[in-house]
Motif scaffolding. Structure first.
Motif, short mmCIF file in Angstrom:
data_model
loop_
_atom_site.label_atom_id
_atom_site.label_comp_id
_atom_site.label_asym_id
_atom_site.label_seq_id
_atom_site.Cartn_x
_atom_site.Cartn_y
_atom_site.Cartn_z
N VAL A 294 -0.59 -4.83 2.49
CA VAL A 294 0.04 -3.55 2.11
C VAL A 294 -0.78 -2.38 2.70
O VAL A 294 -0.22 -1.43 3.25
N VAL A 295 -2.10 -2.49 2.61
CA VAL A 295 -2.97 -1.45 3.16
C VAL A 295 -2.75 -1.33 4.67
O VAL A 295 -2.62 -0.24 5.22
N TRP A 296 -2.66 -2.49 5.32
CA TRP A 296 -2.45 -2.53 6.77
C TRP A 296 -1.13 -1.85 7.17
O TRP A 296 -1.09 -1.05 8.10
N LEU A 297 -0.07 -2.15 6.42
CA LEU A 297 1.24 -1.61 6.76
C LEU A 297 1.26 -0.08 6.65
O LEU A 297 1.98 0.60 7.38
N GLY A 298 0.44 0.45 5.74
CA GLY A 298 0.43 1.90 5.56
C GLY A 298 -0.67 2.60 6.35
O GLY A 298 -0.81 3.82 6.28
N GLY A 299 -1.44 1.84 7.12
CA GLY A 299 -2.60 2.43 7.81
C GLY A 299 -2.38 2.67 9.29
O GLY A 299 -1.24 2.62 9.78
N ASP A 300 -3.47 2.91 10.01
CA ASP A 300 -3.40 3.22 11.44
C ASP A 300 -3.21 1.98 12.31
O ASP A 300 -2.92 2.10 13.50
#
Lengths: 341, 263
Positions: free
Chosen positions: A224-230
């Motif tokens: 989830v963090v990856w999908l919302g990150g750079d």
């Protein structure tokens, strides 16, 4: 490779090795990154699949060498015959192709400079081969690594190295084996630490179901963090000491897989055994078939992604297996010097 | 025996190389993109000393708006950019080749697309004349509003690979451009940044065209004179950083040292 003390077979690791090579092959498929909105999820799961291989390498190195007498020169000799010679063999053709297509001019290199650069960084033409120069550095420092495992502070070194691995990124284009070595060091040492055992491992083993649940949860939270990150994937100096979300995910993934296979899949599974046995060959060969497929696919009009993926799988995987089989039949016992298996 | 003059010369060369002083040189720039990269902006800039363009036969001729290869009959940002590069000492002479076509999606620059013919013609002139480039400026994106990000990225990589085969590894400076006529595509903007982040050996961060609001545009899309000058300044700032960035990336990939091998 997965044989252990007392002639026992580490089936869990054999199976894990099969999964690792499949991850590596899938991660090099062009089709998996075209899955529309799901492409980013696929990338998170497959990218840095090398981490699995590095962890397994560290584990098996300690398992096979750590508890017994370790002959450094003998070890290097074997690695030269079964890893470096196949690398030279495959690199020779890859670099030759690069020179024929004048790739050296594209990079502004003379033919000699291009040859030297390609040999040293590994994956200029066949992308997957960057791994070999890096893993050779692990072979070279192996006595030092074994020395560390016998010290009380080994755990601290492992934690520090793993932290560095998840707070650094691969070098640009994987084209610097020294930087890759430092980046992946944490997972190699973690493999050795898992193989060495001890109080921490006993504790983790006694609560393996909880560890697996926590690892799986951590993996999905990071997704989830990856999908919302750079979504950064490479750049050693650009992102040094910045969180590498994919590698953090792989840390959880490796721990999850380790206990999953140790607890539930520590038995012979024929297809997995077969893939594991030819994993090194698959590693060397699949990059070439991927390149051939990419060339061929540019002439194909395949609109359905599932068809494209199936074609890529059939082409790359099947031709890799067939070519390895043919090479083994022709070369017999000497095939390890050429295709690594 | 070294004469005094030769010793002085040698000393100067070593001293300058230690200071890493680079001498301004002739810079060649290929511009690919849509209307905003072409002559579709409001103001036409006149000739400037030291700023040239490649004509349809690949000859170097004096430049002024509108540029020969590009679409429309208005102006661009390339004259003020060239002037800025010369004044700053980044170049002693700048030769542009803007080949943009209005309204083109990135996919239209690929085989079979409506811009492919022009690209091919330009590349064949480049090959015939042996022209080399120092930068490729990619200024496109608003025509792709609505295109899925991964498709845009994939197509731009394909275009890069195609052009690379013809002109070699030249830094592609990618502008962020996905705002036009009141519409803005955050995904295209994001993917233009992602391309730069994930392939740093080939793509370099360009200016943020989206940051220019309607005060810089005459039709809420294309640039007015103030916008053209501002955009030229933004391009200059990006190009100025490419050299240093390229060197650090080449050091990371070891190319920097292998390029020094003379044979």
């Amino acid at each position: 490779m997965s044989k252990v003390n007392g002639g026992e077979f580490l089936y869990s690791f054999e199976n894990m090795r099969a999964v690792a090579i499949l991850f590596v092959i899938f991660s090099h498929f062009s089709s998996v990154y075209k899955f529309g909105e799901s492409a980013d999820i696929v990338k998170f799961i497959l990218a840095d699949a090398t981490t699995l291989f590095v962890f397994i390498s560290g584990y098996l190195f300690y398992y096979l060498s750590g508890n017994k007498g370790f002959g450094y020169l003998d070890y290097l000799g074997k690695k030269f015959k079964f890893v470096v010679l196949p690398f030279f063999f495959f690199s020779f053709f890859a670099i030759l192709a690069g020179l024929v297509f004048r790739e050296n001019e594209l990079y502004g290199l003379t033919p000699v400079a291009y040859m030297l650069w390609s040999f040293i960084v590994g994956g200029v033409v066949n992308g997957a081969m960057w791994f070999i120069p890096m893993i050779c550095l692990f072979f070279l420092v192996s006595p030092m690594l074994l020395f560390c495992t016998k010290r009380d502070w080994f755990f601290v070194v492992v934690v520090a190295a793993v932290l560095f691995s998840v707070y650094s990124f691969r070098p640009v284009g994987n084209q610097n084996p020294v930087l890759s070595f430092f980046h992946f060091m944490g997972f190699y040492l973690m493999g050795m630490f898992f193989a060495r055992g001890g109080v921490v491992m006993d504790l983790l083993r006694s609560r393996s179901k909880t560890v697996m649940a926590v690892s799986a949860s951590g993996f999905f939270v990071l997704l989830v963090v990856w999908l919302g990150g750079d979504q950064v994937v490479q750049g050693y100096f650009d992102y040094i000491l910045q969180p590498n979300i994919i590698q953090m995910g792989k840390l959880f993934f490796v721990v999850f897989l380790f206990f999953l296979f140790e607890r539930f899949l520590s038995k012979k599974i024929k297809p997995m055994s077969y893939i594991a046995n030819i994993s090194f060959g698959l590693f060397f060969v699949h990059g070439f078939w991927s390149l051939v497929f990419l060339k061929a696919a540019s002439y194909l009009e395949v609109s359905r992604l599932s068809t494209y993926f199936s074609l890529e799988f059939l082409f790359v995987f099947c031709f890799s297996v067939i070519s390895i089989d043919i090479a083994k039949r022709i070369l017999g016992a000497r095939s390890r010097y050429v295709i690594g298996c | 025996m070294l004469s005094v003059a030769n010793c002085v010369r040698l000393f100067v060369v070593i001293f300058l190389s230690l200071l890493n002083i680079s001498v301004a040189k002739e810079v060649h720039i290929l511009v690919i993109g849509q209307s905003i990269s072409s002559n579709c902006n409001q103001n036409k800039f006149g000739k400037v000393d030291g700023v040239y363009q490649f004509d349809l036969n690949g000859n170097v001729v004096a430049a002024s708006d509108p540029f020969i290869w590009a679409d429309c009959n208005g102006g661009s940002m390339w004259m003020p950019l060239g002037e800025r590069m010369i004044k700053s000492g980044l170049a002693s002479k700048v030769v542009f080749m803007p080949i943009g076509i209005g309204g083109t999606k990135v996919s239209e620059w690929l085989v079979g697309g409506r811009a492919f013919g022009k690209l091919e013609t330009a590349l064949s002139v480049i090959a015939k004349k042996g022209i080399t480039f120092d930068y490729v400026l990619w200024h496109q994106g608003s025509s792709d509003i609505g295109t899925p990000g991964n498709i845009y990225q994939d197509d731009l990589h394909k275009l890069y690979s195609y052009v690379r085969k013809k002109i070699g590894v030249v830094p592609w400076v990618v502008a962020r451009h996905s705002r036009c006529y009141g519409r803005y595509d955050e995904k295209i903007d994001g993917v233009q940044q992602k391309i730069v982040t994930n392939a740093p050996l080939f793509f370099y961060a360009g200016p943020d065209n989206n940051s220019l609001d309607d005060r810089f545009r005459f039709d809420s899309c294309h640039l007015n004179k103030t916008g053209q000058i501002k955009m030229a300044e933004l391009w200059f700032e990006s190009i100025e950083k490419v050299g240093q960035r390229k060197e650090s990336i080449e050091k990371e990939t070891l190319l920097y040292w292998f390029k020094k091998i003379p044979y």
